[in-house]
Design an enzyme around this catalytic site. Structure first.
Site, PDB file in Angstrom:
ATOM      1  N   TRP A  43       0.844  -1.140  -0.042  1.00 35.52           N
ATOM      2  CA  TRP A  43       0.197  -0.160  -0.003  1.00 35.52           C
ATOM      3  C   TRP A  43       0.906   1.182  -0.038  1.00 35.52           C
ATOM      4  O   TRP A  43       1.941   1.340   0.940  1.00 35.52           O
ATOM      5  CB  TRP A  43      -0.906  -0.058   1.172  1.00 35.52           C
ATOM      6  CG  TRP A  43      -1.794   1.167   1.193  1.00 35.52           C
ATOM      7  CD1 TRP A  43      -2.017   2.193   1.894  1.00 35.52           C
ATOM      8  CD2 TRP A  43      -3.128   1.296   0.241  1.00 35.52           C
ATOM      9  NE1 TRP A  43      -2.973   3.024   1.524  1.00 35.52           N
ATOM     10  CE2 TRP A  43      -3.856   2.485   0.562  1.00 35.52           C
ATOM     11  CE3 TRP A  43      -3.580   0.308  -0.738  1.00 35.52           C
ATOM     12  CZ2 TRP A  43      -4.797   2.764  -0.075  1.00 35.52           C
ATOM     13  CZ3 TRP A  43      -4.763   0.837  -1.417  1.00 35.52           C
ATOM     14  CH2 TRP A  43      -5.398   2.065  -1.108  1.00 35.52           C
ATOM     15  N   GLU A  52     -11.283  -2.412   3.453  1.00 35.93           N
ATOM     16  CA  GLU A  52     -12.547  -1.731   3.032  1.00 35.93           C
ATOM     17  C   GLU A  52     -12.936  -2.026   1.716  1.00 35.93           C
ATOM     18  O   GLU A  52     -14.009  -2.018   1.137  1.00 35.93           O
ATOM     19  CB  GLU A  52     -12.572  -0.337   3.654  1.00 35.93           C
ATOM     20  CG  GLU A  52     -11.471   0.403   3.103  1.00 35.93           C
ATOM     21  CD  GLU A  52     -10.298   0.574   3.648  1.00 35.93           C
ATOM     22  OE1 GLU A  52      -9.469   1.494   3.089  1.00 35.93           O
ATOM     23  OE2 GLU A  52      -9.810  -0.277   4.352  1.00 35.93           O
ATOM     24  N   ASP A 109     -10.335   6.131   7.592  1.00 27.85           N
ATOM     25  CA  ASP A 109     -10.370   5.994   5.975  1.00 27.85           C
ATOM     26  C   ASP A 109     -11.286   4.969   5.576  1.00 27.85           C
ATOM     27  O   ASP A 109     -11.164   4.557   4.297  1.00 27.85           O
ATOM     28  CB  ASP A 109      -9.018   5.208   5.684  1.00 27.85           C
ATOM     29  CG  ASP A 109      -8.620   4.367   6.625  1.00 27.85           C
ATOM     30  OD1 ASP A 109      -9.311   3.679   7.264  1.00 27.85           O
ATOM     31  OD2 ASP A 109      -7.392   3.702   6.699  1.00 27.85           O
TER      32      ASP A 109
END
Length: 270
Positions: free
Chosen positions: A54, A142, A171
């Site tokens: 990420w 998510e 987030d």
């Protein structure tokens, strides 16, 4: 694209063509391998052919890629996954070595826009069914949990580590957990960082299926083929109904929550 839409475009000749996979597939190849078969687009994150990390660049790429995918009328089902044994293999340290409080304001604003739009685009701009294959552990869960269907490997653990890392759970992961597992359990996960393993995630309805890693992508494509066997309007309008809860949640709360997270990261106060 349906035959009727293609015929209309040829007949009238004044419709602007949508994005072409042959073009944006090259544009985003640093971050994603994109393959489409019979209308089913598989989006696989990678980093030089291995599991991705990420990073600020990957966040930006997700935002911009979903804009293209949402406008591409050749895509009828979207499958998202990672590479190898990880959804994501961690976080790229170089992206976040410099404290956010030292970033120029324009970069903080860019981070904010990327951070909210990646989820907004996923639930607002994608008009076709979505399937997530969580092929292993990693952050930013998510994204797959916002898809219509979520399959995962047995070693996956779902959680939110923001607060334990000194940040704010803003987030998107907390919002997703709160919707799917309830307020109290989501609050506990946010404060403690305690994760929810795959078998428990299946039991409480966080994911749809838990399968051996090698079976995940074939199963996702089997589900995609089943979806594709229905009329185009039926599958797209069904997705619209299924995404409605997330659309309301994201529009009502995400921008405010992410602003709170960036505020905490920008001030750097303890």
């Amino acid at each position: 694209m349906s035959d009727a839409i293609a015929a209309r475009d040829r007949e009238l000749g004044n419709f602007v063509p949508g994005p072409s996979l042959s073009t944006y597939g090259v544009q985003f190849e640093q971050h994603f391998q994109l393959q489409r078969r019979s209308g089913v687009l598989t989006v696989r994150m990678h980093r030089q052919g291995e599991a991705a990390l990420w990073s600020r660049g990957l966040l930006n790429a997700w935002n911009l890629l979903l804009r293209e995918v949402g406008a591409d009328r050749e895509t009828e089902v979207v499958v998202v996954t990672g590479t190898g044994d990880h959804w994501l293999a961690g976080v790229e340290a170089a992206s976040f070595t410099r404290p956010l409080r030292e970033w120029p304001g324009d970069l903080v604003d860019e981070q904010y826009i990327d951070g909210v739009r990646v989820l907004e685009r996923l639930v607002l701009d994608i008009d076709c069914p979505t399937i997530a294959v969580v092929n292993g552990p990693g952050p930013r869960m998510e994204i797959p949990l916002l898809c219509d269907l979520t399959l995962c490997a047995p070693d996956v653990v779902f959680g939110d580590g923001n607060f334990r890392a000194g940040s704010v759970p803003g987030d998107g992961m907390y919002l997703v957990l709160r919707e799917l597992v309830g307020i109290k359990r989501a609050n506990h996960a946010a404060y403690t960082g305690q994760g929810i393993p795959a078998d428990e995630a299946y039991r409480i309805g966080l994911v749809n299926e838990v399968l051996p890693r090698a079976e995940l992508l074939p199963r996702a494509h089997q589900l995609a083929d089943q979806i594709m066997s229905t009329p185009r309007t039926a599958r797209r309008r069904t997705h619209e109904i299924l995404a409605r809860t997330w659309q309301r949640r994201i529009v009502a709360e995400l921008r405010d929550c992410y602003a709170h997270q960036l505020l905490a990261m920008t001030t750097g106060l303890t």
